[in-house]
Every structure is written in C-alpha cells, then in structure tokens.
Design an enzyme around this catalytic site. Sequence first.
Site, mmCIF file in Angstrom:
data_model
loop_
_atom_site.group_PDB
_atom_site.id
_atom_site.type_symbol
_atom_site.label_atom_id
_atom_site.label_comp_id
_atom_site.label_asym_id
_atom_site.label_seq_id
_atom_site.Cartn_x
_atom_site.Cartn_y
_atom_site.Cartn_z
ATOM 1 N N ARG A 26 0.825 -1.221 0.000
ATOM 2 C CA ARG A 26 0.000 0.000 0.000
ATOM 3 C C ARG A 26 0.859 1.271 0.000
ATOM 4 O O ARG A 26 0.532 2.257 0.664
ATOM 5 C CB ARG A 26 -0.974 -0.003 1.187
ATOM 6 N N LYS A 29 -1.144 4.334 -1.076
ATOM 7 C CA LYS A 29 -2.052 4.802 -0.025
ATOM 8 C C LYS A 29 -1.298 5.672 0.970
ATOM 9 O O LYS A 29 -1.717 6.779 1.307
ATOM 10 C CB LYS A 29 -2.655 3.604 0.713
ATOM 11 N N TRP A 569 -18.391 -8.915 -0.603
ATOM 12 C CA TRP A 569 -17.114 -8.310 -0.239
ATOM 13 C C TRP A 569 -16.061 -9.350 0.146
ATOM 14 O O TRP A 569 -15.091 -9.046 0.829
ATOM 15 C CB TRP A 569 -17.324 -7.268 0.863
ATOM 16 N N ASP A 607 -26.829 -5.634 8.407
ATOM 17 C CA ASP A 607 -26.513 -4.717 7.298
ATOM 18 C C ASP A 607 -26.434 -5.428 5.957
ATOM 19 O O ASP A 607 -25.809 -6.473 5.849
ATOM 20 C CB ASP A 607 -25.149 -4.051 7.548
ATOM 21 N N HIS A 649 -29.684 -2.132 6.881
ATOM 22 C CA HIS A 649 -29.127 -0.874 6.383
ATOM 23 C C HIS A 649 -28.561 -1.090 4.978
ATOM 24 O O HIS A 649 -27.862 -2.065 4.729
ATOM 25 C CB HIS A 649 -28.028 -0.376 7.322
ATOM 26 N N HIS A 702 -20.393 10.899 4.119
ATOM 27 C CA HIS A 702 -19.241 10.736 3.227
ATOM 28 C C HIS A 702 -18.466 12.031 3.060
ATOM 29 O O HIS A 702 -17.430 12.052 2.416
ATOM 30 C CB HIS A 702 -19.703 10.199 1.875
#
Length: 768
Positions: A26, A29, A569, A607, A649, A702
């Site tokens: 990463r 990142k 996911w 969720d 959700h 967000h």
Amino acid sequence: MSQHSHALNESIGSTVLGYPRIGPRRELKKALESYWAGRIDSDELQATAAELRRTTWEKLAASGLDSVPGNTFSFYDQMLDTAQLFGAVPRRYRHLSTTDAYFAMARGRDDLAPLELTKWFDTNYHYLVPELSPETRFALTTDKPIAEYREASALGIVTRPVLPGPLTFLLLAKAAPGSPSGFQPLDLLDGLIESYAELLSRLADEGVAWVQLDEPALVADRTPAELRALEHAYTRLSALPSRPRLLVAGYFGRLGDALGVLAGTDVEALAVDLVSDERALAEVSTERKLRDKTVVAGLVDGRNVWRTDLRAAVSTAAGLLGSVRDLGVSTSCSLLHVPYDLDAEHDLEEPLRRRLAFAEQKVAEVVTIGRALREGPEAVAGQLSAADEATRVEGRRDDQVRARLAALRPEHRARASFERRADAQRRRLGLPELATTTIGSFPQTGEVRAARAGLRTGRLDAAEYTTAMRTEIERVVRLQEDIGLDVLVHGEPERNDMVQYFAEQLDGYAATEFGWVQSYGSRCVRPPILHGDVSRPRPMTVDWSTYAQSLTDRPVKGMLTGPVTMLAWSFVRADQPLAETADQVALALRDEVSDLERAGLRIIQVDEPALRELLPPRRDRQQEYVEWGVAAFRLATSGVADATQIHTHLCYSEFGDVITAIDALDADVTSLEAARSNMEVVQDLAGIGFGRAVGPGVYDIHSPRVPGSEELRTSLAAAVAALPAERLWVNPDCGLKTRRYPEIEPALRALVDAAKAARQDSATESRR
Ligand SMILES: Nc1nc2c(c(=O)[nH]1)N[C@@H](CNc1ccc(C(=O)N[C@@H](CCC(=O)N[C@@H](CCC(=O)N[C@@H](CCC(=O)O)C(=O)O)C(=O)O)C(=O)O)cc1)CN2
Ligand SMILES: [Zn+2]
C-alpha cells in the site's frame, strides 16, 4: 529484431487487461495520505508513483507476457483521470491547479463538493462520476497516457495504453445539476470522439502500436440507441488515418448485441470475458464477423482468487482458433480487483493455499496458456498437471451444515405479519415517533487502530485489548446518551472491517495479511476468502453487545453483516451455487441473531449495503439473484420473536432497481442512504406502498461537512411528506467510522434537535 517487433505489433499474444496500483505494501495509499496531510510534497508523491509504475512494468515485462498494459496507474481513479484528460472538469474546480483540481474532484474541499463516488459495476471498487452538461467542451488537456508510455519506453518497455472507452465514459457519467431536463451525457458523444481521435493520433505519433479501450458498460442490456452510438463511435475512431491498433475490452459479463456491433466496425481486436457468463463462449464462437479480428480471450478470472483450470482454459482457447483471425489470451478483466502476490502470505494453510492465485500468479497462468497454444501443451506439461491437481482439491466439507440446510422449510424464512410485530415491538420498546439512531460504527480513532495493531504484534495481550475496547464502548455509549439518541450502538471499535471481522471468526473462511484491494482512492479492503462450508464455532459479537447494553437502559442494537454483503465483499468459492453459500452464511448469522436475542438485545441490525451491488448486469439473471439474496437474508433474520426488532441498512447505490427486493427483506426498520439524493428513495418506497418503517439518511457522512439543524429539518420534512411519522426513523446515511469526532458530535446533536422539532410539528399537526 525489427521483424520480431513487427510481429509483436501485429498480434497481442498473452496479456492482462490491467494491474493493481496501490502498491504491494500500500505504498501509494501511504504516500497519498501523507501528501494530503502535508507531510510530503508533490515531488515525493510523484517519486513514489514513478517507482510503483516502474516495478509494475518491469515485473510484467519479465514475466513473459507479449503485451504489457500501460496507463493502468492512477493517483485515485481511472474515470477521474479520463475526465481530466479530456477536460471534463466542472466549473467549480477550474480556478485550481491541475493537481489541486484533481484531488478536489476526488475528495472535495471545505467549500467545494467532490464528484459523486459510486460502484464500478458489480465490484467493490468505486469510481468518480464525471459531471457533464451541455456546456461541457472536451479537449485534450493533460498527457498522462502519453507521458506514461514514454516513461515505460525509457525503461525499454513497450506498453499498450489502457483507458475507458467513450461509450463507457459517457454511460457512467451523469448530467451536472442544473442541466436541461432532456440532456443526457451520451448527447456529447461527437465532441468526445474528437478528443479520443486527437489522443489516438498523438499516441500514433509516439509510435504506440496498440491502445486498449475498456467498454465494460456494454455487458449490461443496452438500448438500440446506445448500440447505434457504439457503432458510430468505433466506426469513426477506426477510420482515423493515423492511429494505433484498437483493442476494445468488454468485461464483467457477455457482450450480447454489442459483440456483433463492435465486430462490424474496423477495430482490430476485441477482448472478451469468458469467465463471468457461461454463455459468452458460444456467442464468440458463432459470431462470423470475428473471423477477421483478433480476439483476446479472457480465460483467467481477473476478480476472484482461484487458480485456473489451465487444461480447460487451453482447450477453450484451442476451440476458438478456427473462429477468429488471431487469438490472444488474457485475464477476464483488470487484475485491479485481486491482491498482488500470494507469496506474501505466510499464514494461509494447505491445501487452501495451493488452490489460490493472486495477480502475480494469474500473470504466470496467462503466460502458460499462451505458451501451450504456441508450443503445444507438452511445453508446459508440468504447469498443467500442477493446476490439475490444485483445481481438484475440494473445499472443507461440513456435514452438519449440509444436513441443516437440507432440512430447511419455508417457515425458517418467514416471520409473523408486520402489524403483529410492530404492535409487540411498540409495547416492548416504547420509542417515540421519528426515533433517532446511528448506523453502527463510530469514528475509528488512531488509538483504536493502534490497540488492534498492538494485539497483532503482541504489545497488548487479549485482556488488555478487551479493556481498551470496553473503555471505548463505554465512552461511545455515554456520548450517545448525552446527545440524546433513542436507540444506541456499541460503535464497532473492535472491527477492522464489517466483513473481515466476521470472516475471521467463521470456519470455512480465511483472512489474508497483505491481500489489500483498492476500494476507492487511498482506501483499501482485504476481502477474506470463503473457501469451504461455513459454520460458526462460537458467538461472534455477543460479549461486546451485551457489555454495551449493560451500560444503559436505552435499547442497544446488535450489529451484524448480512449474508449477501458477506459474499459480495469476499472472494467466494466457485464450486457451488452462490445461493447455497449464502444460506450457509445465513445459518451462522441466524444462530448469532438468536444468541443476541437471548442475551437481551431487543433490536438487531443486519446490514446489507451490497444488496444492489450483486445485481447481475443482464436483466435475465436478476430475478434469480434477488430470490436467493432475499431468501438468505430472511433465513438469517426470521428466527426471532415478534417483539424483537430487525433493522437492516443499505447504502452506496441507487435503490430503484432493488426496491421490491428491499420490501421482500421484510425487515422491521430499513435505514438507507438518501442525503445526497434529496430523500428520493422515500418517495420510491412510498410509491410501492412500502408498509414498514424507514430511516432515510439525513446526514451525508461521506463528507467532512457538518450539516446544520435547519438543513436536517428540511430533509426530514421531505420524508414526513411521503411517509407517516410513526414509520420514520432519523439517522445518518451510513456508519461514522471514516469520520472524526469534531465532525460527528455537532452533526448528531443537530440531528437529535431536528427530530425533536419535527415531532413537535407533527404533534401540532395532529391536534389540528
Ligand atoms: N469490505 C468492505 N467493503 C466496503 C466497505 C467496507 O466498510 N468494508 N465500505 C464501502 C467502501 N468503503 C470503505 C471505507 C473505508 C475503508 C477503509 O477505511 N479501509 C481502511 C482499512 C481498514 C482495515 O482493514 N483496517 C485494519 C488494518 C488497518 C491498518 O492498516 N493497520 C496498520 C497499522 C495500524 C494503524 O496504525 O493504522 C497496518 O497494518 O499497517 C484495522 O483497523 O485493524 C484503509 O484503507 O485504511 C475501506 C472501504 C464499500 N465497500
Ligand atoms: Zn452504509
């Protein structure tokens, strides 16, 4: 030598459609976040980027691929790069420098909203949505693909620049707010084609042999007008007097009608995905217009982690040889969606490890298939038999789980009527109308993450870690009481991620150490690997939730991730139908739900933010998906008493396409992302006569911006106009984990104020 490179120019041979870019550790990142925080300057950021590009090109060139993709690097996102490349920069960013405008479009600034971020097809990658209006004038404004081509050439590596194609660019763009109502981005096609034409001719001047234009938007059902636009675009581009050869890539499904349209133009090559849809192969082998084209067969799954059955892939490829002029081999899509390197993993056990291939290993698979085609299978006999052996290994089998699944009856997926449940819950919970709550997570502070890292490295022992998390939970509970929220959460501090956390505790699932995959910008996830039958050895969340509930009289919500999202996911086994795998996960969750109920949790949220994401691109496959997805959710949630309230959700999507599925979930309360779409979803729900309770998100989490209570009241008023107040909840759009306390505290106080004010209005209203 010149003859050799001429041959390379003519055909593509073996290649991959794209590669990860965040860095094996990463690196990108870390560099980006340091740059944004002002800890490094732009030279240092550029140096990290150049180093990542160099190592990627060198690795791909050394691996034996015939064609190396270029322009696959991005500081944030390839759609954003393309918008900037062609000057599709909304007016509000134009006073900024190129770099500042780029990151402002990506992330916003105090006074400047970012572009919208949304899911890239049915993956967990997110792209930035270009904002176009009738005033948009495309013009080649940066030279990124050209500069990166030169940079690779200077290292002695010939690359094939890759960028989104014009149709996909426009079909994924949106009309800028304030555009005339009839306007759609596709209206701008002719102008955009001119800019692509200019880019192609400049690339030709550089000596570029091949360019890859990605058109994944073509694997969804397209209207006749869109197909005509496609034909127009590629007829025009392929007629350019001076241009590189064109490879058009359609992936994430089958091309359907678009295949014949593209094959009818003068583009040289098409890349097809032969992995995602089993009908694609027949389509390709029967399309006669492909006989004078190069076809690049996507035989290695670019978005899952299983080793390829190489013998089967070679035989599929060999079967295509007679139907096309020239055959190349590749991955089904860009490798952006898988981790870098299996060899970096030290804790993955056999025999699972032997069944896996990450990006590096997939490149080697493509090379092997290419050699088998060119030199015959004997040349790669060793690789083929190793793959035979690995792909024969079966996942862990759990007979108990299989027996439970076989014994399921319809009543395991059904609850009493909503009216009856609502009545029982009203009496038990005694909540006000317009009850306030949050979606689950509270900010993941540096201390929380440091504690988790400390547990991993041994700096903290289990008891010290538990104390640290309990301290955090207590702080979060007290804060919520002080703010005056009606239904509390424990804040999820113990979770590294809402999917990985559960996967780490379930049998049949494995987690990786360095398996990072870009989700958006600098944010990454480590999708766990669901490799065998799934079961739950012990309760997963009960201690944390019970502890939180013990601190307060107000109801605390138990908090779980639903079966569809657990699959969406993760990297999921491909040896049985998704429906079966989903039911296995659902059974584990059902047991957790029961344990939470028994432990005294009166509300349990499950969720499903990825419900829309897994919807297949072709309509003829959607019904089947919705059925198993809904069935799995209901299996997870319908084992409770009438008086136990089930919440769900959903976020990250337009819900229009799944509105009836949301209804079918039969949750008592559904909270949804709505703040950025003006509560539209509430009207959609009212429109189908949705009879249960809804919590449209009134606070857009967000963005770092803190909403005022007036603004929240306006949003609430819109919701109250569409649905009765006793069926409405007041909550943010999504979890708060990516925000900071100075942002969320005032926002949640404003949210509680707005709910109180709206209750007063509604009481006044009903006295009249
Ligand atoms: N799986 C998944 N998909 C999803 C979402 C999601 O929440 N989960 N949400 C949407 C996408 N949104 C996302 C939102 C945030 C992040 C995110 O913040 N990711 C973190 C990593 C989260 C994580 O796994 N954290 C671990 C490990 C963190 C880490 O890097 N640790 C350091 C050390 C600890 C430190 O000081 O930070 C290290 O290993 O080097 C933890 O907290 O335990 C990041 O990129 O920074 C990702 C996706 C849709 N898809
Ligand atoms: Zn969410």
